[in-house]
Enzyme design. Structure first.
Site, PDB file in Angstrom:
ATOM      1  N   LYS A  74      61.587  15.407  45.542  1.00 27.74           N
ATOM      2  CA  LYS A  74      60.364  14.640  45.325  1.00 27.74           C
ATOM      3  C   LYS A  74      60.535  13.702  44.132  1.00 27.74           C
ATOM      4  CE  LYS A  74      55.408  15.855  44.945  1.00 27.74           C
ATOM      5  NZ  LYS A  74      54.504  17.037  44.861  1.00 27.74           N
ATOM      6  N   SER A 149      51.302  17.137  48.597  1.00 29.53           N
ATOM      7  CA  SER A 149      51.839  15.832  48.243  1.00 29.53           C
ATOM      8  C   SER A 149      53.360  15.724  48.383  1.00 29.53           C
ATOM      9  CB  SER A 149      51.465  15.493  46.793  1.00 29.53           C
ATOM     10  OG  SER A 149      52.017  16.448  45.892  1.00 29.53           O
ATOM     11  N   SER A 173      50.523  21.679  47.367  1.00 26.83           N
ATOM     12  CA  SER A 173      51.355  20.522  47.686  1.00 26.83           C
ATOM     13  C   SER A 173      52.786  20.831  48.090  1.00 26.83           C
ATOM     14  CB  SER A 173      51.374  19.552  46.499  1.00 26.83           C
ATOM     15  OG  SER A 173      50.135  18.898  46.387  1.00 26.83           O
TER      16      SER A 173
END
Length: 463
Positions: A74, A149, A173
């Site tokens: 990420k 996310s 997330s």
């Protein structure tokens, strides 16, 4: 191959790191980018490092447990000298001077960091929504959300582009995208993994954890990244166990609480059926299934929302003052309310955490080691269902996605999302296990045993 299978194949000499890495880079380029999973590729450096890994193994050098394995993460994990966008226009040119502790530990274990992966803008969406880089698209059906996310981390893992990825979890997330894409996502106990060098959202809630195809893969990744860190005073001093050591499939004596009330009205029938089927697999492996009352998630969800709003507003206040229009409206509208909550309200929410946690423990863990929970109340929705229509309908849809996850962040408890089949629309379904603080080994033990008798993690998405 799964991560651990690929590692074994490398050790035997069946394949080279260069071959694995070249394939991973090609898939990220050809499949990951159309699904909005990729921010940037690190092609030349990654291939050079892969060749170095192969040479080291050929020389007989001592190799780490992830030697030569291509991973990607990420894009809020800092690496010194490399742009870290945080999925936003505001940070598009930000180049950190430090490297995240979690990345350093993966480096030391021999893993390759071959790309930065997409995320919701500033990690602030459970769907993977991103106005600047494009919303994450589910590899099982690109019209559906990938979850957020940590959308890119789940898409790239589920789409067989990399063997695993790191994500962050503030309200679900890691677990949301893992569930939506059909892979395993582990949110550790608050403080189990250092957050040094990781873009913040909410200091009291943020957790770093792995996304991978299997619980065993997650166990290996967690063993590498967990542990105390002088650079992060909030990182736990507790010893890190060998998370793979207990993965023997035997759940005899393990007590799993099931709050049956959560399986009734809130869930659609096909999701409830998948949950019941997963319970029976765990029972057949020797687990004792105990019915328990459904804990009241309302206080933890509400207090956690208040804490996140204030802490996020503190991070974003300078940018909101200078570049307010560079935020997507749906992101800005979730941050700005935190500017108007008082210090008293914030401190009261933090003070209430101990009592709310005790109440939760009394209901769920009085006679059990783990609790079995839903991930989503319905099938994975389309992107249109979460972005189009009246604002109140969209807000309700987003709230439903986080109903069973947000409370665990406020309480600081570890949890794991595990694939459990597919709903009629062809999208993955999942269940969630949560445990006491630092019960990651128990969570991984149960999830691994479940995967010994199921093959959902072996299914290939259309991509």
């Amino acid at each position: 191959m799964t991560l651990t299978e690929a590692s074994d194949a490398l050790a035997r000499g069946d394949i080279t790191s260069e071959a694995l890495t070249a394939t991973a880079l090609d898939r990220l380029e050809q499949t990951g980018k159309p699904l909005n999973a990729v921010i940037a590729l690190n092609r030349e450096n990654a291939l050079e490092q892969a060749r170095d890994c192969d040479k080291a193994r050929a020389r007989g050098d001592r190799c780490g447990v992830l030697h030569g394995i291509p991973l990607a993460h990420k894009d809020l994990f800092y690496r010194a000298g490399r742009v870290s966008t945080y999925g936003s226009a505001i940070r598009e040119g930000f180049v950190p001077s430090v490297t995240a502790t979690a990345l350093t530990r993966l480096d030391n274990a021999g893993a390759l960091d071959i790309a930065t992966l997409a995320l919701s803008e500033f990690a602030f969406s459970p769907t993977g929504f991103n106005r600047r880089f494009g919303s994450g698209r589910n590899p099982w059906n690109s019209k559906h959300i990938a979850g957020g996310s940590s959308s890119g981390s789940a898409i790239a893992t589920a789409g067989r582009m990399v063997f695993g990825a790191l994500g962050t979890d503030t309200g679900g997330s890691i677990r949301h995208p893992a569930a939506a894409c059909g892979v395993v996502g582990l949110k550790p106990t608050l403080g189990r993994v250092s957050r040094f060098g990781v873009g913040p959202l909410s200091a009291s809630l943020d957790c770093v954890g792995p996304i991978a195809r299997t619980a065993r893969d997650c166990a290996r990744l967690l063993s590498v990244i967990a542990g105390q860190d002088a650079a992060d005073p909030s990182a736990s001093l507790a010893d890190v166990p060998d998370y793979e050591a207990t993965l023997d499939g035997n759940l005899t004596g393990l007590r799993i609480a099931v709050p049956r009330a959560f399986h009734d009205a809130p869930l659609i029938a096909e999701v409830a059926q998948k949950l019941e089927a997963s319970i029976e697999v765990l029972r057949a492996r020797g687990a004792q299934i105990i019915d328990c009352p459904a804990p009241d998630l309302g206080p933890a969800n509400a207090l956690g929302q208040a804490v996140m709003a204030v802490e996020a507003a503190a991070v974003h206040r300078p940018w909101l003052a200078e570049r307010r229009d560079d935020y997507a409206e749906v992101v800005r509208s979730r941050i700005e309310p935190g500017l108007f909550l008082s210090a008293t309200q914030y401190m009261n929410a933090l003070r209430a955490r101990r009592q709310v946690l005790q109440d939760y423990m009394n209901v769920v863990f009085a006679q059990a080691d783990l609790v079995h929970l839903p991930m989503f109340a319905s099938a994975v929705p389309t992107i249109a269902q979460t972005t189009e229509g009246p604002p109140e309908i969209i807000a309700a849809s987003l709230s439903a996605l986080t109903a069973f996850t947000r409370s665990l962040n406020f309480l600081g408890l570890p949890a794991i999302s595990v694939p459990a089949g597919f709903t009629e629309n062809g999208l993955p379904a999942a269940f969630q296990l949560a445990g006491r603080p630092f019960a990651e080994a128990t969570l991984l033990h149960a999830a691994d045993a479940y995967q010994m008798d199921t093959d959902w993690h072996r299914k290939l998405p259309p991509v």
